[in-house]
Write an enzyme that holds these catalytic residues in place. Structure first.
Site, mmCIF file in Angstrom:
data_model
loop_
_atom_site.group_PDB
_atom_site.id
_atom_site.type_symbol
_atom_site.label_atom_id
_atom_site.label_comp_id
_atom_site.label_asym_id
_atom_site.label_seq_id
_atom_site.Cartn_x
_atom_site.Cartn_y
_atom_site.Cartn_z
ATOM 1 N N ARG A 1 -63.920 20.800 81.159
ATOM 2 C CA ARG A 1 -63.079 19.618 81.318
ATOM 3 C C ARG A 1 -63.440 18.598 80.237
ATOM 4 N NH1 ARG A 1 -60.248 22.399 83.806
ATOM 5 N NH2 ARG A 1 -59.536 22.224 85.952
ATOM 6 N N HIS B 1 -56.002 23.829 75.907
ATOM 7 C CA HIS B 1 -56.358 24.141 77.301
ATOM 8 C C HIS B 1 -55.785 25.500 77.736
ATOM 9 C CE1 HIS B 1 -57.570 22.225 81.366
ATOM 10 N NE2 HIS B 1 -57.628 23.548 81.445
#
Ligand code: NAP
Ligand code: GLV
Length: 311
Positions: A226, A274
């Protein structure tokens, strides 16, 4: 029989609804914000990201399936009904996809691809000194379902692999460290650091100047977990000072990465959008429904999150 509430800001809900209906026709799927009129009908959630305060509106919710391995998007809701278990994705395709990404990026750094690509642009034919994998230490932060699989794959490729977790672990061929006391010894010899931690209060901002200073000079950093776990200014400063020699990021805060962010053009930064983990809708739906069927027949839900640990 209850219904499932679906929400995804990233993907086509109708495609998901059709697949759910094909696999389990007797489970009505409502696509948020249309919960079907009676909130009491909603028994399950499949949620990729939803605004805070929504899930508490469903009094008969029995479980919420996270649309990802990460559950930070659910637990950041201060009004999340904490008696409702959260199920995370633990799934073979996801694990394989993530392992492939981590192996790809570690090998790319280990075999000096960024430097060779720069040489190619200048038409330079020059061999660079190349240590063997057996002389390269890779450190994986987070030895969960994804971290432990990547660590094993790297050990199989001959790397010296070490890992860091919250609780003590023993994994064949991996030097295991844990807890706050284990962090510095873990980092001290880590030449390629890979973050595979969940986002929690403890891991937010963890990868900062202090932590980076514990790595050997010239180490590389990869984050597939993250974006809120690393401090952007500290990564850029460490690249400038030579404390880090390359940074590979699949995750950012906020996402998408702003068009004018310095990462885009930085010669020592690799950016991917991502996409490190990878799995198919079909496989995720199959696993979710298997869990729901088991639960309905009285079995315990699999892959539930420890609500107090936050992952
Ligand atoms: P997981 O199974 O929950 O494992 C988490 C690991 O982190 C565990 O080993 C845990 O230690 C360790 N950990 C947690 N808090 C810690 C702390 N404070 N200090 C040290 N270690 C700590 O998670 P996972 O399924 O492997 O996934 C990891 C993360 O990857 C997800 O949460 C998600 O954010 C990210 N992800 C990204 C993508 C992508 O496409 N980029 C895809 C999937 C997942 P213990 O073993 O002691 O509990
Ligand atoms: C993706 O980031 C996930 O958590 O699955």
């Amino acid at each position: 029989m209850g219904a499932l509430l679906f929400h995804s800001p990233f993907d086509d809900p109708e495609a998901w609804r059709a697949l759910f209906a094909k696999e389990m026709p007797d489970l009505p799927v409502r696509v948020w914000p249309d919960a079907g009129g009676d909130p009491a009908e909603i028994e399950f959630g499949f949620i990729q990201s939803l605004q805070p305060g929504e899930l508490k509106k469903f009094p008969n919710l029995k479980a919420v399936f996270s649309g990802g391995a990460g559950v930070d998007h659910l637990l950041k809701d201060p009004e999340y009904p904490r008696h409702v278990p959260i199920v995370k994705i633990v799934q073979k395709q996801m694990t394989l996809g993530m392992t492939q990404y981590v192996v790809l990026q570690v090998l790319r750094l280990h075999r000096q691809q960024p430097a060779y690509q720069a040489q190619q642009r200048e038409h330079v034919w020059k061999e660079l000194p190349q240590p063997g994998a057996w002389d390269r230490t890779v450190g994986i932060m987070g030895l969960g379902s994804l971290g432990s699989a990547a660590a094993k794959a790297l050990a199989d490729l001959g790397f010296k692999v070490r890992g860091w977790s919250r609780t003590k672990k023993r994994i064949k061929d991996i030097a295991c460290f844990h807890g706050a006391d284990g962090l510095e010894p873990f980092l001290k010899e880590t030449e390629i650091l890979v973050c595979m931690l969940p986002l929690t209060a403890e891991t937010t901002g963890l990868i900062d100047a202090r932590l980076l200073s514990m790595l050997p000079k010239g180490a590389c950093f990869i984050n597939v977990a993250r974006g809120k776990q690393h401090v952007d200014a500290d990564l850029l400063a460490a690249l400038d000072s030579g404390q880090l020699s390359h940074v590979t990021l699949d995750v950012f805060f906020p996402e998408p990465l702003a068009a004018d962010h310095p990462y885009w053009r930085h010669p020592k930064v690799t950016v991917t959008p991502h996409k490190a983990g990878n799995s198919s809708r079909e496989a995720v739906i199959r696993d979710t429904l298997e869990n729901i069927r088991g639960f309905r027949s009285g079995k315990k839900l699999r892959h539930t999150v420890n609500m107090s640990a936050g992952y």
